[in-house]
Design a protein around this motif. Sequence first.
Motif, PDB file in Angstrom:
ATOM      1  N   MET A   1       0.823  -1.203   0.000  1.00  0.00           N
ATOM      2  CA  MET A   1       0.000   0.000   0.000  1.00  0.00           C
ATOM      3  C   MET A   1       0.862   1.260   0.000  1.00  0.00           C
ATOM      4  N   LEU A   2       1.995   1.199   0.685  1.00  0.00           N
ATOM      5  CA  LEU A   2       2.874   2.368   0.762  1.00  0.00           C
ATOM      6  C   LEU A   2       3.426   2.733  -0.615  1.00  0.00           C
ATOM      7  N   GLN A   3       3.785   1.735  -1.411  1.00  0.00           N
ATOM      8  CA  GLN A   3       4.302   2.014  -2.756  1.00  0.00           C
ATOM      9  C   GLN A   3       3.249   2.688  -3.626  1.00  0.00           C
ATOM     10  N   LYS A   4       2.026   2.204  -3.572  1.00  0.00           N
ATOM     11  CA  LYS A   4       0.939   2.791  -4.371  1.00  0.00           C
ATOM     12  C   LYS A   4       0.659   4.220  -3.924  1.00  0.00           C
ATOM     13  N   MET A   5       0.640   4.436  -2.612  1.00  0.00           N
ATOM     14  CA  MET A   5       0.371   5.773  -2.084  1.00  0.00           C
ATOM     15  C   MET A   5       1.466   6.755  -2.485  1.00  0.00           C
ATOM     16  N   ALA A   6       2.709   6.272  -2.524  1.00  0.00           N
ATOM     17  CA  ALA A   6       3.833   7.155  -2.876  1.00  0.00           C
ATOM     18  C   ALA A   6       3.675   7.692  -4.290  1.00  0.00           C
ATOM     19  N   LEU A   7       3.273   6.833  -5.229  1.00  0.00           N
ATOM     20  CA  LEU A   7       3.113   7.263  -6.619  1.00  0.00           C
ATOM     21  C   LEU A   7       1.968   8.257  -6.775  1.00  0.00           C
ATOM     22  N   GLN A   8       1.048   8.259  -5.827  1.00  0.00           N
ATOM     23  CA  GLN A   8      -0.094   9.169  -5.894  1.00  0.00           C
ATOM     24  C   GLN A   8       0.126  10.456  -5.113  1.00  0.00           C
TER      25      GLN A   8
END
Length: 442
Positions: free
Chosen positions: A241-248
Amino acid sequence: MKKIFIYIFTLFLISNSSAITLQEALEYAQSNPLVKAAKSKAQSYKKLQEASKSAAYYPSLDLSYKGIYLQDKPTVNFNLPVTLPGLSGALQIEPKNQYSGALTLSYPLFTGFALQSQIQISKLEAEKAKLQILDTKRNLYLEIVQVYSAGVALKQLIQSQTTALQSTQKSYKKAQTFYKLGMIAPAQLYKFSASLHTIEAQLIETKNQYKITLKQLSFLSHHHITGTAKLPKIVPLKFGMLQKMALQKRPDIKILSHIVKEQQTKITLTKSQYYPNIALFARAAYTGDTPRLNGDDYTNKNKSALGFVINYNIFNGFQTKNELQAAQEAKLSSEFMLTSYKEKVTSKIYQDYLSFSSYKKQLQAAKATVKAAKSYQVLLQAQFENQIADADTLSRAISASAMARAQLIQTKARMYLFYAKVLLEVSNNTFLNSFNKDKKND
């Protein structure tokens, strides 16, 4: 006895000084000059955005007043084959002193989408400047966390070294008693003396490093800091989830996305040169041979008019074509840069998450090592007092116990540092919200 009192008193001062929490240090950092500079820059771009809107949505009203003083009278010469009364020789056609005043209202009716593109570019620049504030804070937070965690580790190391010093002093006193009774050789007494000096030197060095760290922390937070508190608690992480949130949410990724949009807008702006520019104007104008603009007896004083202007470029030497190709290549470059940067961010989060996980495992081993070293030190102290163990063995046990505690302290600090890095590599709020989760867990 005096030295023991001094070190205990120093330890008391360190533990009870005006310690500041990490959350407080981050709050004080809002007044850092770098953050203020980013905010001022954002405000500047906001005003530029408003200026571009004014140029597009509002007409321009200009007032002009002009005076011309000619050196010679403006005349026209008539060379006629037949001489006519009043038309021979030079005839004055304008006054020598000329005054003119005009109030002009103009409005760009169509600019080939140039003004709209400029508005969009200024809007993207303003948004980028706002995102730059967040990115400036993120980088500042990273530095503060790194320095703060080092400060906490040094503070705990001072306490650990003070404990080791006290243990060594206690054993040294016992050794002095044994020596006076002739129960141990002078070499064992000298061994304790050397250990005392070594620990004292290490303690002084650690204290100085702690002072330097506090100075750095004060500089970063733009607030005078005299002590650090403990590190915040660590809450569980969901890596995917952290990786996805970072890109957003990452502000620097958003900035690069805005650059791509800006390059697309520049393409539209360049294409606007293929269209004609149409403008309307209304002018109230008067002339005269005096500042009162009441006419000059040669021409009509009222020069007021309504009109329009159409400007269309037919050929400019392939300039527009080359500029368009350059804008298209610039957009393509920014897209590749954005893609590469996203991959770099996800890779960095992955690396820091693995480092955090490694230190998390090392922490268990460090705790076990401290427990074993402390138990062994206590055992050897009892054996030394009963003349079973010698001074060299006990001295090495005290040193090993201190090193084990230092390793545990360092592991805790490094683990939290990588934990904070992972969160800050997502967004500022993700990291700051971890403090609220910490309080809820309490």
